[in-house]
Design an enzyme around this catalytic site. Structure first.
Site, PDB file in Angstrom:
ATOM      1  N   ARG A 199      -6.076   0.692   3.876  1.00 23.53           N
ATOM      2  CA  ARG A 199      -4.950   1.272   3.138  1.00 23.53           C
ATOM      3  C   ARG A 199      -4.585   0.434   1.906  1.00 23.53           C
ATOM      4  O   ARG A 199      -4.179   0.976   0.871  1.00 23.53           O
ATOM      5  CB  ARG A 199      -3.746   1.517   4.065  1.00 23.53           C
ATOM      6  CG  ARG A 199      -3.197   0.304   4.817  1.00 23.53           C
ATOM      7  CD  ARG A 199      -2.243   0.793   5.909  1.00 23.53           C
ATOM      8  NE  ARG A 199      -1.509  -0.236   6.629  1.00 23.53           N
ATOM      9  CZ  ARG A 199      -1.946  -0.877   7.704  1.00 23.53           C
ATOM     10  NH1 ARG A 199      -3.161  -0.633   8.174  1.00 23.53           N
ATOM     11  NH2 ARG A 199      -1.168  -1.762   8.329  1.00 23.53           N
TER      12      ARG A 199
ATOM     13  N   HIS B 157       0.655  -5.611   2.351  1.00 21.90           N
ATOM     14  CA  HIS B 157       1.441  -4.861   3.347  1.00 21.90           C
ATOM     15  C   HIS B 157       2.909  -5.300   3.361  1.00 21.90           C
ATOM     16  O   HIS B 157       3.242  -6.373   2.871  1.00 21.90           O
ATOM     17  CB  HIS B 157       0.820  -5.100   4.723  1.00 21.90           C
ATOM     18  CG  HIS B 157      -0.627  -4.710   4.742  1.00 21.90           C
ATOM     19  ND1 HIS B 157      -1.057  -3.482   5.181  1.00 21.90           N
ATOM     20  CD2 HIS B 157      -1.732  -5.372   4.315  1.00 21.90           C
ATOM     21  CE1 HIS B 157      -2.367  -3.403   5.039  1.00 21.90           C
ATOM     22  NE2 HIS B 157      -2.801  -4.540   4.517  1.00 21.90           N
TER      23      HIS B 157
ATOM     24  N   HIS C  90       0.831  -1.217   0.000  1.00 20.55           N
ATOM     25  CA  HIS C  90       0.000   0.000   0.000  1.00 20.55           C
ATOM     26  C   HIS C  90       0.868   1.270   0.000  1.00 20.55           C
ATOM     27  O   HIS C  90       2.020   1.266   0.435  1.00 20.55           O
ATOM     28  CB  HIS C  90      -0.915   0.006   1.231  1.00 20.55           C
ATOM     29  CG  HIS C  90      -0.156   0.023   2.520  1.00 20.55           C
ATOM     30  ND1 HIS C  90       0.336   1.184   3.076  1.00 20.55           N
ATOM     31  CD2 HIS C  90       0.230  -0.976   3.340  1.00 20.55           C
ATOM     32  CE1 HIS C  90       0.979   0.908   4.185  1.00 20.55           C
ATOM     33  NE2 HIS C  90       0.946  -0.404   4.369  1.00 20.55           N
TER      34      HIS C  90
ATOM     35  N   GLU D 118      -1.557  -6.873   7.353  1.00 17.38           N
ATOM     36  CA  GLU D 118      -0.230  -6.647   7.929  1.00 17.38           C
ATOM     37  C   GLU D 118      -0.071  -7.561   9.154  1.00 17.38           C
ATOM     38  O   GLU D 118      -1.070  -7.985   9.757  1.00 17.38           O
ATOM     39  CB  GLU D 118      -0.101  -5.163   8.334  1.00 17.38           C
ATOM     40  CG  GLU D 118       1.241  -4.767   8.941  1.00 17.38           C
ATOM     41  CD  GLU D 118       2.437  -5.111   8.061  1.00 17.38           C
ATOM     42  OE1 GLU D 118       2.767  -6.311   7.951  1.00 17.38           O
ATOM     43  OE2 GLU D 118       3.051  -4.191   7.499  1.00 17.38           O
TER      44      GLU D 118
HETATM   45  O1  LIG Z   1       2.741  -1.959  10.453  1.00 16.90           O
HETATM   46  C1  LIG Z   1       3.570  -1.069  10.247  1.00 16.90           C
HETATM   47  O2  LIG Z   1       3.945  -0.263  11.118  1.00 16.90           O
HETATM   48  C2  LIG Z   1       4.178  -0.943   8.882  1.00 16.90           C
HETATM   49  O3  LIG Z   1       3.214  -1.084   7.930  1.00 16.90           O
HETATM   50  C3  LIG Z   1       5.270  -1.953   8.670  1.00 16.90           C
HETATM   51  O4  LIG Z   1       6.147  -1.666   9.629  1.00 16.90           O
HETATM   52  P1  LIG Z   1       7.635  -2.221   9.705  1.00 16.90           P
HETATM   53  O5  LIG Z   1       8.385  -1.643   8.567  1.00 16.90           O
HETATM   54  O6  LIG Z   1       8.101  -1.691  11.042  1.00 16.90           O
HETATM   55  O7  LIG Z   1       7.554  -3.717   9.695  1.00 16.90           O
END
Ligand SMILES: O=C(O)[C@H](O)COP(=O)(O)O
Length: 344
Positions: free
Chosen positions: A148, A272, A99, A202
């Site tokens: 998202r 994600h 996203h 995610e």
């Molecule tokens: O969930 C989150 O904060 C981001 O989408 C991915 O985070 P990360 O890069 O800390 O894994």
């Protein structure tokens, strides 16, 4: 061994990955499934029980010989090349898009399964991503259940030259199915089904959700936070490790999405950072060490060609060059040429 597979690097790598026994392709028959909301989309449409995946091979448990294809003038073979086209039906494009930037990415907050929308920059990234894939055919779209990813898919599709309309499939209840029926065959043909799946969400970031990433790093130490964010099997406090995320995301990919690709459908997945990292780890057979260095930028489409039982990574259509992507498969080049002719 190159363990850094950033989206830029992906564009430059061309390693061939053998995931399936290509002989199975001969045995597979497209399965026509009538969706109860009135859509009929063909070819192994997601149906648990049609295919059973075991290890990296697929075993056909049940398939139907009937086939109801969505007519697409761009794809419709002329009489002379119909048999050639049938022979090539095992080729499919797989587009993965993380996203665009969300309002919490902008604030540098751990987001995980908190459902926040795109930022203004994220909206622009999604539109830009759409431009980059605007000449690549898309038959089915998968998104996570989070807004998202859904915004990204929809905004990207506003740029597609084929101008089909993405339509969210509502299977959550009988009433939802009944109330979202389409009563025009022509309209159905000009639509692309959008399947939402929580399995593509995610990773659940546990007690980090809503915390500022920099402040968390200052409090727990950079190394600890890096371990939570990038290691394969160490979960953040009360959250999911990448391994746990992979258990649902990769299982969904294998059970629901691979049968589509096997039947020649072109698929886009909007998801994600970590659910896509786990899927790429599977596609590229990365080790738990290699995946630590895998970083995905927001809003950059990545392309794989599924052909003769192999996933061939083509990177982003803009890296290294658009021409490089289209040069690779005659079918994609023909599709773009027909779009050019149609839209002249
Ligand atoms: O969930 C989150 O904060 C981001 O989408 C991915 O985070 P990360 O890069 O800390 O894994």
């Amino acid at each position: 061994m190159a363990s850094v597979v950033s989206h830029q690097a992906i564009g430059t790598l061309q390693s061939h990955r053998y995931l399936h026994d290509s002989r199975l392709h001969q045995e597979l028959r497209s399965t026509s499934v009538k969706l109860t909301n009135g859509f009929i989309f063909s070819n192994g449409f997601s149906r648990r029980g049609c295919y059973c995946s075991s290890s990296r091979n697929f075993t056909v448990i049940q398939s139907s010989a009937s086939q109801t294809s969505v007519f697409d003038p761009v794809k419709a073979p002329s009489k002379s090349n119909a048999s050639e086209s049938r022979k090539k039906s095992n080729e499919a494009a797989l587009i993965l898009i993380r996203h665009g930037e969300s309002l919490w990415n902008e604030k540098n907050l751990f987001t995980g399964c908190v459902d926040v929308p795109l930022s203004k920059k994220g909206v622009e990234e999604a539109i830009e991503a759409g431009k980059r894939i605007s000449s690549i055919p898309v038959d089915t779209i998968y998104t996570s259940a989070l807004i998202r990813a859904q915004m990204t898919a929809m905004l990207a599709m506003t740029q597609h030259r084929r101008r089909k309309v993405p339509v969210v499939i509502h299977n959550e209840s009988e009433q939802a199915r009944a109330w979202s029926q389409i009563f025009s065959e022509d309209t159905k043909k000009q639509s692309i089904p959008v399947i939402e799946a929580w399995q593509l969400n995610e990773r659940m970031y546990g007690e980090l959700q809503g915390l500022n990433k920099q402040e968390t790093s200052d409090r727990y130490g950079k190394e600890q936070v890096h371990e939570w964010r990038r290691s394969y099997d160490i979960p953040p406090p009360n959250g999911e490790s990448l391994e746990m995320c992979a258990q649902r995301a990769v299982a969904y990919f294998r059970d629901q999405i691979e049968p589509q690709l096997l039947s020649g459908k072109n698929v886009m997945i909007a998801a994600h950072g970590n659910s896509l990292r786990s899927i790429i780890m599977y596609l590229d057979k990365l080790t738990s060490q290699e995946v630590i260095s895998l970083e995905l930028s927001t809003g950059i489409p990545m392309l794989y060609i599924f052909k003769e039982g192999k996933f061939i990574r083509r990177g982003s259509p803009v890296a290294p060059s658009e021409a490089g992507v289209y040069a690779y498969t005659r079918r994609l080049a023909q599709y773009r040429q027909k779009l050019d002719e149609m839209l002249e």
